[in-house]
Design a protein around this motif. Structure first.
Motif, PDB file in Angstrom:
ATOM      1  N   SER A   1       0.831  -1.208   0.000  1.00  0.00           N
ATOM      2  CA  SER A   1       0.000   0.000   0.000  1.00  0.00           C
ATOM      3  C   SER A   1       0.864   1.256   0.000  1.00  0.00           C
ATOM      4  N   GLY A   2       1.981   1.233   0.731  1.00  0.00           N
ATOM      5  CA  GLY A   2       2.838   2.409   0.797  1.00  0.00           C
ATOM      6  C   GLY A   2       3.478   2.755  -0.528  1.00  0.00           C
ATOM      7  N   VAL A   3       3.993   1.746  -1.242  1.00  0.00           N
ATOM      8  CA  VAL A   3       4.644   1.993  -2.529  1.00  0.00           C
ATOM      9  C   VAL A   3       3.621   2.434  -3.571  1.00  0.00           C
ATOM     10  N   ILE A   4       2.460   1.793  -3.586  1.00  0.00           N
ATOM     11  CA  ILE A   4       1.433   2.180  -4.559  1.00  0.00           C
ATOM     12  C   ILE A   4       0.925   3.596  -4.267  1.00  0.00           C
TER      13      ILE A   4
ATOM     14  N   GLU B   1       3.073  10.253  -7.378  1.00  0.00           N
ATOM     15  CA  GLU B   1       4.022  10.610  -8.437  1.00  0.00           C
ATOM     16  C   GLU B   1       3.285  10.883  -9.741  1.00  0.00           C
ATOM     17  N   GLY B   2       2.297  10.041 -10.084  1.00  0.00           N
ATOM     18  CA  GLY B   2       1.487  10.239 -11.282  1.00  0.00           C
ATOM     19  C   GLY B   2       2.108   9.672 -12.539  1.00  0.00           C
ATOM     20  N   ASP B   3       1.368   9.773 -13.623  1.00  0.00           N
ATOM     21  CA  ASP B   3       1.826   9.267 -14.919  1.00  0.00           C
ATOM     22  C   ASP B   3       3.097   9.990 -15.352  1.00  0.00           C
ATOM     23  N   PRO B   4       3.988   9.277 -16.084  1.00  0.00           N
ATOM     24  CA  PRO B   4       3.841   7.937 -16.646  1.00  0.00           C
ATOM     25  C   PRO B   4       4.385   6.808 -15.765  1.00  0.00           C
ATOM     26  N   LEU B   5       4.661   7.080 -14.502  1.00  0.00           N
ATOM     27  CA  LEU B   5       5.134   6.016 -13.614  1.00  0.00           C
ATOM     28  C   LEU B   5       4.041   4.986 -13.384  1.00  0.00           C
ATOM     29  N   VAL B   6       4.397   3.712 -13.451  1.00  0.00           N
ATOM     30  CA  VAL B   6       3.491   2.634 -13.058  1.00  0.00           C
ATOM     31  C   VAL B   6       4.268   1.627 -12.218  1.00  0.00           C
TER      32      VAL B   6
ATOM     33  N   MET C   1       7.893  -7.008  -7.871  1.00  0.00           N
ATOM     34  CA  MET C   1       7.498  -5.640  -8.202  1.00  0.00           C
ATOM     35  C   MET C   1       8.016  -5.296  -9.588  1.00  0.00           C
ATOM     36  N   ASP C   2       7.130  -4.734 -10.403  1.00  0.00           N
ATOM     37  CA  ASP C   2       7.455  -4.262 -11.744  1.00  0.00           C
ATOM     38  C   ASP C   2       7.253  -2.750 -11.733  1.00  0.00           C
ATOM     39  N   CYS C   3       8.288  -1.997 -12.071  1.00  0.00           N
ATOM     40  CA  CYS C   3       8.241  -0.539 -12.003  1.00  0.00           C
ATOM     41  C   CYS C   3       8.710   0.022 -13.347  1.00  0.00           C
ATOM     42  N   ARG C   4       7.927   0.965 -13.914  1.00  0.00           N
ATOM     43  CA  ARG C   4       8.256   1.485 -15.245  1.00  0.00           C
ATOM     44  C   ARG C   4       8.083   3.004 -15.303  1.00  0.00           C
ATOM     45  N   HIS C   5       8.940   3.634 -16.106  1.00  0.00           N
ATOM     46  CA  HIS C   5       8.867   5.080 -16.311  1.00  0.00           C
ATOM     47  C   HIS C   5       9.601   5.404 -17.600  1.00  0.00           C
ATOM     48  N   THR C   6       9.227   6.489 -18.248  1.00  0.00           N
ATOM     49  CA  THR C   6       9.890   6.887 -19.488  1.00  0.00           C
ATOM     50  C   THR C   6      11.157   7.693 -19.253  1.00  0.00           C
TER      51      THR C   6
ATOM     52  N   GLU D   1      13.820   5.011  -3.627  1.00  0.00           N
ATOM     53  CA  GLU D   1      12.975   5.408  -2.503  1.00  0.00           C
ATOM     54  C   GLU D   1      12.063   4.265  -2.067  1.00  0.00           C
ATOM     55  N   ALA D   2      11.566   3.490  -3.028  1.00  0.00           N
ATOM     56  CA  ALA D   2      10.719   2.338  -2.690  1.00  0.00           C
ATOM     57  C   ALA D   2      11.513   1.298  -1.910  1.00  0.00           C
ATOM     58  N   GLU D   3      12.745   1.031  -2.337  1.00  0.00           N
ATOM     59  CA  GLU D   3      13.587   0.076  -1.619  1.00  0.00           C
ATOM     60  C   GLU D   3      13.848   0.551  -0.186  1.00  0.00           C
ATOM     61  N   ALA D   4      14.158   1.827  -0.033  1.00  0.00           N
ATOM     62  CA  ALA D   4      14.431   2.370   1.300  1.00  0.00           C
ATOM     63  C   ALA D   4      13.199   2.269   2.195  1.00  0.00           C
ATOM     64  N   PHE D   5      12.024   2.562   1.621  1.00  0.00           N
ATOM     65  CA  PHE D   5      10.778   2.450   2.379  1.00  0.00           C
ATOM     66  C   PHE D   5      10.528   1.012   2.822  1.00  0.00           C
ATOM     67  N   MET D   6      10.759   0.069   1.920  1.00  0.00           N
ATOM     68  CA  MET D   6      10.562  -1.341   2.256  1.00  0.00           C
ATOM     69  C   MET D   6      11.463  -1.765   3.420  1.00  0.00           C
TER      70      MET D   6
END
Length: 409
Positions: free
Chosen positions: A245-248, A254-259, A283-288, A299-304
């Motif tokens: 829930s925290g990462v999502i 953050e908003g688009d185009p991050l997924v 976890m699958d993380c994508r951005h342009t 940041e997600a890794e640090a939060f985890m």
């Protein structure tokens, strides 16, 4: 024959090869149906006057020489393989669209100034063997013999044996990358619902998103569900729920185009009366944008790690895919966009969240992609579909773009 009829007939005929009794299509690398499909495409290429050839590993080419600049080649195409029980458009639409576009051009304008070439790439999906982009990686001389020398499919059939059985082999070690490719344009179904939701006919792709894929092991302590007080637990599922829930929430902010996607979750021991002591999740993380992707992932890794520490858990991190975003060539994108304008199409410039052969080819040759809508965004599924008029519109824009690239001074 009108383009609409040609397109409908070619998709129908090619889709019979590898058709699945359940309603989908399965055409895996170096299978008999895969070779039959490549031979079918070769036959259609010859019918429209293209000179055909296979490379060492099974990529198929159909070529017409340019009258003035024969050593400058405009390339279009896609891949011919499918996922297991997939649809009838992913990959093969781009192959069919390319040779039909060339057919339209030859019939209307005659031989081009620059050479036109259609490629039907051997493999992109990774559905049979644990390797992906085998066709495009060989085309740009980036394939590794060592990566596939010992791999096998789920039935224990070896990659090399199947390649040899179908009459193909590894490229020679002294093979060099071609220096004649002026542009590559790939057309593909969107595999998402953006175009459909926005009621657009075409997407002009200017970037393919970078991807990071992880596997995590979150370890706590399995214990009795009835006798272990809540405050004394090291519950791995509870920790995972906080992480998820925290990462999502951060991705939404953050908003688009991050997924970001948590696609696989396996709690252990996964039974009703035991506090779960371990969770494997992905976890699958994508951005342009590479910088934004790296920043969010860090940041997600640090939060985890913070969540794990707070709940007395151990976290193991395996980053097993780390692909940077791949921008398309601005000049080729502009020509595709102009083609959309010339045809009065409703379009948008957009990025691709999915991977495609273009991401392998673009670092070496100026490239762009064209998307057509996917009904309900469905792909890799027998229900995969696009309205015929949208498929036709895609071929028309591809034809216009190839005309600009191959026929104009």
């Amino acid at each position: 024959m009108a383009l609409e009829k040609r397109l409908e007939e070619n998709i129908s005929a090619l889709s019979k090869i590898g058709s699945d009794p359940t309603g989908g299509m399965t055409r895996l690398l170096y299978s008999d149906s895969w070779l039959e499909a490549q031979k079918f495409v070769e036959g259609r290429m010859k019918e429209i006057g293209l000179e055909t050839s296979f490379d060492e590993i099974g990529n198929l080419f159909g070529r017409v020489e340019g009258t003035k600049y024969p050593s400058k080649t405009i390339l279009s195409g896609s891949h011919i393989d499918t996922v297991v029980n997939g649809g009838t458009l992913d990959g093969q639409y781009g192959v069919i669209a390319a040779y039909l576009a060339v057919q339209q051009l030859l019939e209307t304008h005659g031989q081009p100034l620059r050479s036109l070439e259609v490629i039907s790439m051997a493999e992109e999906e990774g559905s049979r063997f644990p390797t992906v982009f085998w066709g495009s990686k060989n085309f740009v001389c980036e394939a590794s013999k060592e990566q596939v020398a010992t791999i096998e499919d789920s039935n224990g059939i070896k990659f090399v044996e199947e390649m040899h059985r179908q009459g193909f082999d590894f490229a020679s070690e002294d093979k060099v990358r071609r220096d004649d490719i002026e542009a590559f344009v790939e057309i593909h179904i969107e595999q998402g619902n953006v175009l459909e939701m926005e009621k657009l006919q075409v997407g002009v792709v200017n970037n393919i998103a970078g991807q990071k894929r992880y596997t995590f092991q979150l370890k706590g302590e399995a214990n009795h569900a009835g006798t272990t007080p809540m405050g004394y637990r090291h519950d791995a599922v509870y920790g995972f729920s906080k992480i998820c829930s925290g990462v999502i929430d951060r991705a939404l902010a953050e908003g688009d185009p991050l997924v970001v996607t948590f696609g696989k979750v396996e709690p252990k021991p996964n039974t009703v009366n035991v506090v779960p002591g371990e969770v494997l999740f992905t976890m699958d993380c994508r951005h342009t944008d590479a910088g934004a992707l790296n920043k969010f992932a860090a940041e997600a890794e640090a939060f985890m790690k913070e969540v794990a520490k707070e709940h007395g858990l151990e976290l193991e991190i395996d980053l097993w895919m780390d692909e940077s975003p791949v921008p398309m060539d601005e000049s080729i994108v502009a020509k595709v966009e102009q083609a959309a304008k010339n045809k009065n199409m409703k379009y948008k410039v957009m990025h691709s969240g999915a991977g495609h052969d273009s991401q392998v080819i673009a670092p070496h040759y100026p490239s762009a992609m064209i998307f057509v809508p996917s009904i309900n965004g469905i792909s890799h599924n027998p229900a995969e579909a696009t309205n015929l008029e949208d498929l036709v519109a895609g071929v028309e824009i591809l034809t216009e773009a190839l005309y600009e690239l191959a026929y104009k001074e």
